[in-house]
Design a protein around this motif. Structure first.
Motif, PDB file in Angstrom:
ATOM      1  N   PRO A 153       0.812  -1.223   0.000  1.00  0.00           N
ATOM      2  CA  PRO A 153       0.000   0.000   0.000  1.00  0.00           C
ATOM      3  C   PRO A 153       0.848   1.277   0.000  1.00  0.00           C
ATOM      4  O   PRO A 153       0.485   2.262  -0.654  1.00  0.00           O
ATOM      5  N   ILE A 154       1.977   1.268   0.720  1.00  0.00           N
ATOM      6  CA  ILE A 154       2.845   2.448   0.735  1.00  0.00           C
ATOM      7  C   ILE A 154       3.476   2.642  -0.635  1.00  0.00           C
ATOM      8  O   ILE A 154       3.500   3.751  -1.178  1.00  0.00           O
ATOM      9  N   ASN A 211       2.416   1.546  -3.592  1.00  0.00           N
ATOM     10  CA  ASN A 211       1.391   1.977  -4.552  1.00  0.00           C
ATOM     11  C   ASN A 211       1.000   3.433  -4.351  1.00  0.00           C
ATOM     12  O   ASN A 211       0.894   4.198  -5.311  1.00  0.00           O
ATOM     13  N   GLY A 212       0.780   3.803  -3.099  1.00  0.00           N
ATOM     14  CA  GLY A 212       0.345   5.164  -2.801  1.00  0.00           C
ATOM     15  C   GLY A 212       1.376   6.207  -3.195  1.00  0.00           C
ATOM     16  O   GLY A 212       1.044   7.200  -3.854  1.00  0.00           O
ATOM     17  N   ASN A 272       1.836   6.354  -7.113  1.00  0.00           N
ATOM     18  CA  ASN A 272       0.722   7.032  -7.778  1.00  0.00           C
ATOM     19  C   ASN A 272       0.684   8.521  -7.460  1.00  0.00           C
ATOM     20  O   ASN A 272       0.403   9.343  -8.331  1.00  0.00           O
ATOM     21  N   TYR A 273       0.958   8.881  -6.210  1.00  0.00           N
ATOM     22  CA  TYR A 273       0.861  10.284  -5.791  1.00  0.00           C
ATOM     23  C   TYR A 273       1.980  11.138  -6.380  1.00  0.00           C
ATOM     24  O   TYR A 273       1.756  12.262  -6.808  1.00  0.00           O
ATOM     25  N   TYR A 328       2.108  13.423   0.996  1.00  0.00           N
ATOM     26  CA  TYR A 328       1.293  12.222   0.824  1.00  0.00           C
ATOM     27  C   TYR A 328       0.957  11.617   2.183  1.00  0.00           C
ATOM     28  O   TYR A 328      -0.206  11.294   2.461  1.00  0.00           O
ATOM     29  N   LYS A 359      -3.415  12.675   1.718  1.00  0.00           N
ATOM     30  CA  LYS A 359      -4.102  11.566   1.061  1.00  0.00           C
ATOM     31  C   LYS A 359      -3.679  10.204   1.600  1.00  0.00           C
ATOM     32  O   LYS A 359      -4.500   9.297   1.733  1.00  0.00           O
ATOM     33  N   GLY A 360      -2.396  10.045   1.922  1.00  0.00           N
ATOM     34  CA  GLY A 360      -1.899   8.770   2.426  1.00  0.00           C
ATOM     35  C   GLY A 360      -2.528   8.369   3.745  1.00  0.00           C
ATOM     36  O   GLY A 360      -2.706   7.173   4.019  1.00  0.00           O
ATOM     37  N   GLU A 418      -5.742   6.727   2.529  1.00  0.00           N
ATOM     38  CA  GLU A 418      -5.492   5.505   1.762  1.00  0.00           C
ATOM     39  C   GLU A 418      -4.898   4.394   2.623  1.00  0.00           C
ATOM     40  O   GLU A 418      -5.309   3.241   2.546  1.00  0.00           O
ATOM     41  N   LEU A 419      -3.929   4.742   3.451  1.00  0.00           N
ATOM     42  CA  LEU A 419      -3.276   3.727   4.277  1.00  0.00           C
ATOM     43  C   LEU A 419      -4.201   3.200   5.372  1.00  0.00           C
ATOM     44  O   LEU A 419      -4.118   2.036   5.750  1.00  0.00           O
ATOM     45  N   HIS A 449      -5.962   0.137   4.741  1.00  0.00           N
ATOM     46  CA  HIS A 449      -5.146  -1.079   4.885  1.00  0.00           C
ATOM     47  C   HIS A 449      -4.725  -1.287   6.345  1.00  0.00           C
ATOM     48  O   HIS A 449      -3.769  -1.995   6.618  1.00  0.00           O
TER      49      HIS A 449
END
Length: 155
Positions: A10-11, A13-14, A17-18, A93, A97-98, A101-102, A105
């Protein structure tokens, strides 16, 4: 039990993408990506926070505890400005947003520390680096079967 890929992916990917940049694990074998890129190093991978909690259901005992991790995020670039700009974006991030998103997870962002210079001198020039540490927490859980005394007879 905590599976590291449940945290790393997840980290990875995040941040990828960011920032739109390549993200790698630091100090790994393989060819270095082209500038700029982000490297992540695990500096603390499992400090227990608070008291562990145990629960017993039938013959399965479960141990739960919050675990803190510290990741060192370093941006690599050919110019100071590019490295610092990427560090600021990566830090943003984790603070913005992170965080959302995180949390999807089950990863909590505790803090993103200050950005510092991490330049490295290469033979006649510098590799421009800057970065910061980020503190994360996850819930560790381990379940195991225990022996249960079913009956005691006293003579």
């Amino acid at each position: 039990m905590i599976n590291y890929d449940d945290i790393w992916l997840p980290i990875w990917n995040g941040l990828t993408n960011y920032t739109g940049k390549t993200v790698i694990q630091a100090e790994s074998s393989g060819k270095q990506p082209t500038y700029p890129f982000i490297a992540i190093k695990k500096t603390l991978i499992g400090e227990g926070i608070g008291q562990p909690v145990t629960a017993l259901e039938d013959v399965i005992q479960t141990l739960e505890q919050d675990i803190e991790l510290v990741l060192s995020i370093t941006t690599h670039a050919s110019t100071i400005e590019e490295s610092e700009t990427l560090s600021l974006k990566a830090r943003a991030y984790f603070l913005g947003k992170g965080t959302i998103e995180l949390s999807d997870h089950y990863i909590t962002v505790v803090d993103a520390l200050a950005i510092t210079n991490r330049d490295v001198f290469l033979n006649i020039d510098y590799e421009r680096r800057s970065g910061f540490d980020v503190r994360l927490r996850v819930r560790g859980q381990e379940s195991y079967e225990i022996d249960v005394i079913g009956k005691v007879t006293i003579n």
